[in-house]
Scaffold this motif. Structure first.
Motif: not given
Lengths: 246, 234
Positions: A204-208, A224-232
């Motif tokens: 949900f965090a990734k999406e929203v 940070g941005k979800p794309t950065e924070m959650l992936v790297n």
């Protein structure tokens, strides 16, 4: 100031137990901030200090340029601040003595001084949006958890707050009911309202989310941005947490 | 010794005893009214943040619940005028019913305070927080959200307390108030006790019927008030 929510140096202790150790956060209008973190990290407490359900010992809180000093505030300031915010609770906390419609109308009538007819009209519209029109005359105890939480979201939305606070809105739900509530929250996020969401739902965090904040031990560890924070994630503690939860 | 018990005469004594029903009802209603007001004050004190107020109200509740009502009646009726006389106040003109109402009010206020406190706590913090979160003031939240729920929770206990209070009104005879019990005693004394068994049975039946009415009212009030709200409670 261009920020919708500004938290400065928030400290909070319960007795000897220090929960928040000087948290700073600036949130722009329309941002959706998701706060992640292990239990006991202070994320729920941080959320609750924003509308003074727990009042912080130190620091200041400002919502749409209305600033309140945490160790020197008056009752009317707290009420003013609460009227700029709204909250969705983990356990829904719908008023048990009122129907779903009355739950949603309550704030309009008591706080915003609408007359009954107007209040009902606006409430029905919002209940329609969260898909509860047919259930409007039911009492909370007659509804499923997912329906209750959607009513809770309607009750918060109708106050037209500057920022809406979600305190683990899906944690008390049966797994199969989580989806309907997350979809409702997603729809709310698309209206451009500022939101702060404490949750464990990573997808949900990734999406929203427009920003993800990771907290531990009363501090913000990384954001940070979800794309950065959650992936790297950069911080080892964040990496460890995400590995465990995903 | 011959058996003088005449069961067929029991019902005949009921109208005589019932003549004192207004007195019993007056004692009941006034004690309940004053006791509720006192009880609300004590419950508020007990729930406050002030340690002194909390200790004082707990002490009061403990004392009033621990002391038999009859002892309290004698203390107030016999003891208080004696102390008052020492400081120059003459209490001999005060109506005896007032002593009874005062004693029962004090006694029931402790029970009612405990009832109010526990019902208030049973509502749960989340209800208040939800009200605050949409910007309600604390008194409004209490009046519109907490109080109606606490009242629903309290109904069965309230009914029970009223029944206990009704039965306690019969202690009024101890200092010579002519309530229903006093009336029964008078009827019995008028015929030198020959009919006392029948008279007291008639008195007992009246109290029993009144209690049944109260019990029934309490149940239907609970049903009507909590309709649809909390299914798990019933």
């Amino acid at each position: 100031m261009e920020y919708m929510v500004q938290l400065e140096n928030i400290h909070k202790s319960f007795g000897k137990n220090q929960i928040l150790k000087g948290v700073n956060m600036n949130i722009r209008k329309g941002e959706v901030v998701v706060i992640l973190g292990p239990s006991g990290s202070g994320k729920t407490t941080l959320l609750r200090t924003i509308n003074f359900l727990d009042s912080a010992n130190e620091g200041s809180i400002s919502v749409s340029n209305f600033k309140v000093n945490c160790n020197k505030h008056s009752k009317s300031q707290v009420i003013e601040l609460r009227r700029k915010t709204a909250m969705v609770f983990q356990n829904y906390n719908l008023f048990q003595n009122k129907t779903i419609l009355e739950n949603v109308m309550e704030g309009l009538i008591v706080v915003k001084k609408y007359n009954k007819k107007e209040a009902k009209k606006v409430s029905m519209e919002i209940l329609d949006k969260v898909g509860l029109l047919e259930r409007c005359d039911y009492y909370p105890s007659q509804l499923s958890g997912g329906q209750q939480q959607r009513a809770g979201i309607a009750r918060a939305l109708i106050m037209d707050p500057d920022v809406i606070l979600f305190d683990e809105p899906t944690s008390a739900l049966d797994p199969e009911l989580v989806g309907e509530v997350l979809n409702t929250i997603k729809a709310v996020s698309q209206t451009g309202i500022t939101m702060i969401v404490v949750t464990h739902e990573i997808s949900f965090a990734k999406e929203v989310a427009s920003r993800v904040v990771f907290m531990e031990g009363g501090n913000i560890v990384e954001e940070g941005k979800p794309t950065e924070m959650l992936v790297n994630p950069k911080e080892p503690r964040t990496q460890q947490f995400l590995k465990r939860i995903i | 010794m011959t058996n003088t018990f005449k069961p067929e005469t029991i019902l005949g004594y009921i109208p005589g005893v019932l003549k004192a029903l207004p007195i019993t009802m007056e004692i009941l209603f006034l004690s309940l009214l004053i006791g509720s007001i006192l009880g609300a004050l004590i419950a508020t004190a007990n729930l406050s943040n002030n340690i002194l107020l909390r200790k004082m109200s707990s002490g009061y509740i403990s004392f009033m619940r621990g002391i038999p009502t009859l002892v309290l009646i004698f203390l107030l009726y016999l003891g208080l005028p004696q102390i008052a006389l020492n400081i120059g106040i003459d209490m001999s003109n005060i109506n005896k019913s007032i002593y009874i109402i005062a004693c029962l009010s004090l006694n029931t206020s402790a029970n009612l305070a405990e009832m109010m406190r526990s019902s208030y706590l049973a509502v749960g913090k989340g209800q208040c927080e939800a009200a605050y979160s949409i910007g309600m003031k604390s008194f409004t939240a209490f009046r519109r959200i907490v109080l109606p729920q606490a009242f629903g929770i309290a109904i069965p206990t309230l009914g029970n307390n009223i029944i206990i209070l009704l039965k306690d009104t019969s202690l009024a005879f101890a200092i010579g108030v002519i309530d229903m019990m006093g009336k029964g005693r008078a009827l019995s004394a008028a015929s030198y006790g020959s009919n006392r068994l029948e008279v007291y049975m008639a008195t007992g039946i009246i109290f029993w019927v009144l209690c049944i009415i109260l019990e029934y009212s309490s149940k239907s009030a609970e049903k009507a008030y909590t309709k649809g709200r909390k299914q798990s409670a019933s």
